[in-house]
Motif scaffolding. Structure first.
Motif, PDB file in Angstrom:
ATOM      1  N   ARG A  56      31.945  39.275  22.578  1.00 25.98           N
ATOM      2  CA  ARG A  56      31.881  39.004  24.015  1.00 25.98           C
ATOM      3  C   ARG A  56      30.613  38.226  24.341  1.00 25.98           C
ATOM      4  N   ARG A  57      30.714  37.369  25.355  1.00 25.09           N
ATOM      5  CA  ARG A  57      29.567  36.585  25.784  1.00 25.09           C
ATOM      6  C   ARG A  57      28.909  37.222  27.005  1.00 25.09           C
ATOM      7  N   TYR A  58      27.576  37.112  27.039  1.00 27.50           N
ATOM      8  CA  TYR A  58      26.792  37.665  28.140  1.00 27.50           C
ATOM      9  C   TYR A  58      25.783  36.623  28.616  1.00 27.50           C
ATOM     10  N   GLY A  59      25.581  36.585  29.920  1.00 27.87           N
ATOM     11  CA  GLY A  59      24.473  35.803  30.435  1.00 27.87           C
ATOM     12  C   GLY A  59      23.175  36.546  30.175  1.00 27.87           C
ATOM     13  N   PHE A  60      22.089  35.811  30.026  1.00 28.96           N
ATOM     14  CA  PHE A  60      20.807  36.466  29.782  1.00 28.96           C
ATOM     15  C   PHE A  60      19.687  35.726  30.496  1.00 28.96           C
ATOM     16  N   GLU A  61      18.597  36.452  30.712  1.00 30.09           N
ATOM     17  CA  GLU A  61      17.354  35.878  31.226  1.00 30.09           C
ATOM     18  C   GLU A  61      16.202  36.584  30.538  1.00 30.09           C
ATOM     19  N   VAL A  62      15.193  35.820  30.132  1.00 26.44           N
ATOM     20  CA  VAL A  62      14.042  36.420  29.460  1.00 26.44           C
ATOM     21  C   VAL A  62      12.811  35.549  29.682  1.00 26.44           C
ATOM     22  N   LEU A  63      11.711  36.192  30.055  1.00 30.19           N
ATOM     23  CA  LEU A  63      10.417  35.523  30.182  1.00 30.19           C
ATOM     24  C   LEU A  63       9.717  35.589  28.832  1.00 30.19           C
ATOM     25  N   CYS A  64       9.358  34.427  28.288  1.00 33.94           N
ATOM     26  CA  CYS A  64       8.747  34.373  26.958  1.00 33.94           C
ATOM     27  C   CYS A  64       7.428  33.617  26.985  1.00 33.94           C
ATOM     28  N   CYS A  65       6.658  33.856  25.940  1.00 33.84           N
ATOM     29  CA  CYS A  65       5.429  33.107  25.685  1.00 33.84           C
ATOM     30  C   CYS A  65       5.647  32.339  24.384  1.00 33.84           C
ATOM     31  N   PRO A  66       6.131  31.085  24.463  1.00 31.47           N
ATOM     32  CA  PRO A  66       6.490  30.333  23.251  1.00 31.47           C
ATOM     33  C   PRO A  66       5.266  29.801  22.505  1.00 31.47           C
ATOM     34  N   VAL A  67       4.777  30.600  21.590  1.00 32.40           N
ATOM     35  CA  VAL A  67       3.579  30.250  20.826  1.00 32.40           C
ATOM     36  C   VAL A  67       3.852  30.419  19.340  1.00 32.40           C
ATOM     37  N   GLY A  68       2.941  29.905  18.534  1.00 35.35           N
ATOM     38  CA  GLY A  68       3.036  30.050  17.090  1.00 35.35           C
ATOM     39  C   GLY A  68       1.683  29.786  16.464  1.00 35.35           C
ATOM     40  N   ARG A  69       1.672  29.698  15.147  1.00 31.54           N
ATOM     41  CA  ARG A  69       0.450  29.399  14.404  1.00 31.54           C
ATOM     42  C   ARG A  69       0.741  28.274  13.415  1.00 31.54           C
ATOM     43  N   LYS A  70      -0.199  27.372  13.250  1.00 29.15           N
ATOM     44  CA  LYS A  70      -0.020  26.276  12.306  1.00 29.15           C
ATOM     45  C   LYS A  70       0.126  26.825  10.894  1.00 29.15           C
ATOM     46  N   ALA A  71       1.198  26.418  10.223  1.00 27.63           N
ATOM     47  CA  ALA A  71       1.459  26.847   8.845  1.00 27.63           C
ATOM     48  C   ALA A  71       1.435  28.366   8.718  1.00 27.63           C
ATOM     49  N   GLY A  72       1.770  29.060   9.811  1.00 29.95           N
ATOM     50  CA  GLY A  72       1.832  30.508   9.772  1.00 29.95           C
ATOM     51  C   GLY A  72       0.499  31.211   9.817  1.00 29.95           C
ATOM     52  N   LYS A  73      -0.599  30.466  10.005  1.00 33.02           N
ATOM     53  CA  LYS A  73      -1.919  31.088  10.061  1.00 33.02           C
ATOM     54  C   LYS A  73      -2.787  30.314  11.040  1.00 33.02           C
ATOM     55  N   GLY A  74      -3.987  30.792  11.250  1.00 34.07           N
ATOM     56  CA  GLY A  74      -4.871  30.138  12.196  1.00 34.07           C
ATOM     57  C   GLY A  74      -4.681  30.687  13.596  1.00 34.07           C
ATOM     58  N   PRO A  75      -5.374  30.097  14.569  1.00 37.44           N
ATOM     59  CA  PRO A  75      -5.295  30.605  15.940  1.00 37.44           C
ATOM     60  C   PRO A  75      -3.922  30.374  16.557  1.00 37.44           C
ATOM     61  N   GLU A  76      -3.558  31.249  17.460  1.00 40.44           N
ATOM     62  CA  GLU A  76      -2.295  31.114  18.177  1.00 40.44           C
ATOM     63  C   GLU A  76      -2.356  29.907  19.107  1.00 40.44           C
ATOM     64  N   MET A  77      -1.246  29.146  19.162  1.00 39.50           N
ATOM     65  CA  MET A  77      -1.196  27.945  19.992  1.00 39.50           C
ATOM     66  C   MET A  77       0.165  27.814  20.657  1.00 39.50           C
TER      67      MET A  77
END
Length: 242
Positions: free
Chosen positions: A114-135
């Motif tokens: 079954r399909r559902y509508g959704f809503e979510v507030l996110c903080c789309p961040v990551g780290r370069k090559a999986g390490k280092g400061p969050e950006m």
């Protein structure tokens, strides 16, 4: 699967701001990070039972609707109310007395495919090559791209789909960025001195359609949430009829 509960805390706005000042989070000094304030209050009110993920809904000043926190929890409303009554300080309880905490048990069975509508507030961040400061994930992609003009919202949409890729029981059918802003967040270091660190981070509201292949996968998504900073008001998936 263990029961999952949706919790609603209806807040007194004046007591909420008084609690902010008590925590040295006076909005007069700087932009108030409501996510950090909500995190601080939930921990003060419920301790180790503090629910996550959660989301704070702050009405506009012209509206009479009080602010509220919606959250998913593995603990029923009775356990949270009891903890607040026994261990919460008066200033913490004034923000949301135990009688203003409501809850319901989420269904354990959901129709397959079954399909559902959704809503979510996110903080789309990551780290370069999986390490280092969050950006900001947009800045990371820009550093690795030769294109002069990148579509920020398209990068965010791709980031969102990647976050759900590890849950094969839930498929993102459609996703759009409904709104976006850059906001200043507050965090404290985990060492003994607990220094305050402020940083600018993206905040995006995603809306769309998802398809759940089975109940366990859907409930696992609700329980875990999407992305980082789930203890600070990001990542709570809210469902609606498709």
């Amino acid at each position: 699967m263990e029961p999952l509960y949706m919790i609603q805390c209806t807040l007194d706005p004046r007591a909420f701001m008084a609690f902010a000042r008590e925590q040295n989070l006076d909005p007069g000094r700087d932009e108030l990070d409501l996510g950090y304030l909500g995190h601080a209050w939930l921990k003060a009110a419920f301790g180790e039972l503090a629910p996550a993920p959660w989301r704070l809904f702050m009405p506009r000043r012209s509206m009479v609707t009080p602010p509220r926190i919606l959250a998913y929890s593995s603990h029923p409303v009775e356990a949270l109310a009891d903890h607040l009554d026994r261990f919460g300080t008066p200033s913490v309880a004034a923000v949301c007395p135990s009688e203003n905490i409501q809850g319901k048990t989420m269904p354990t069975e959901w129709p397959m495919e079954r399909r559902y509508g959704f809503e979510v507030l996110c903080c789309p961040v990551g780290r370069k090559a999986g390490k280092g400061p969050e950006m900001d994930i947009y800045l990371i992609r820009a550093d690795h791209s030769s294109e002069n003009h990148l579509d920020r919202l398209d990068i965010y949409r791709h980031w969102f789909r990647e976050r759900l890729h590890n849950n094969p029981g839930v498929q993102v059918v459609e996703v759009e960025v409904d709104s976006f802003r850059l906001g200043r967040i507050l965090r404290k270091t985990q060492n003994r001195k607990r220094k305050e660190v402020r940083a600018m981070r993206p905040q995006a509201v995603f809306r769309g359609l998802l398809e759940a292949k089975d109940s366990e996968s859907l409930l696992a998504l609700l329980q875990r949430g999407v992305g980082r900073h789930r203890a600070f008001g990001f990542g709570m998936v809210l469902l609606r009829p498709a």
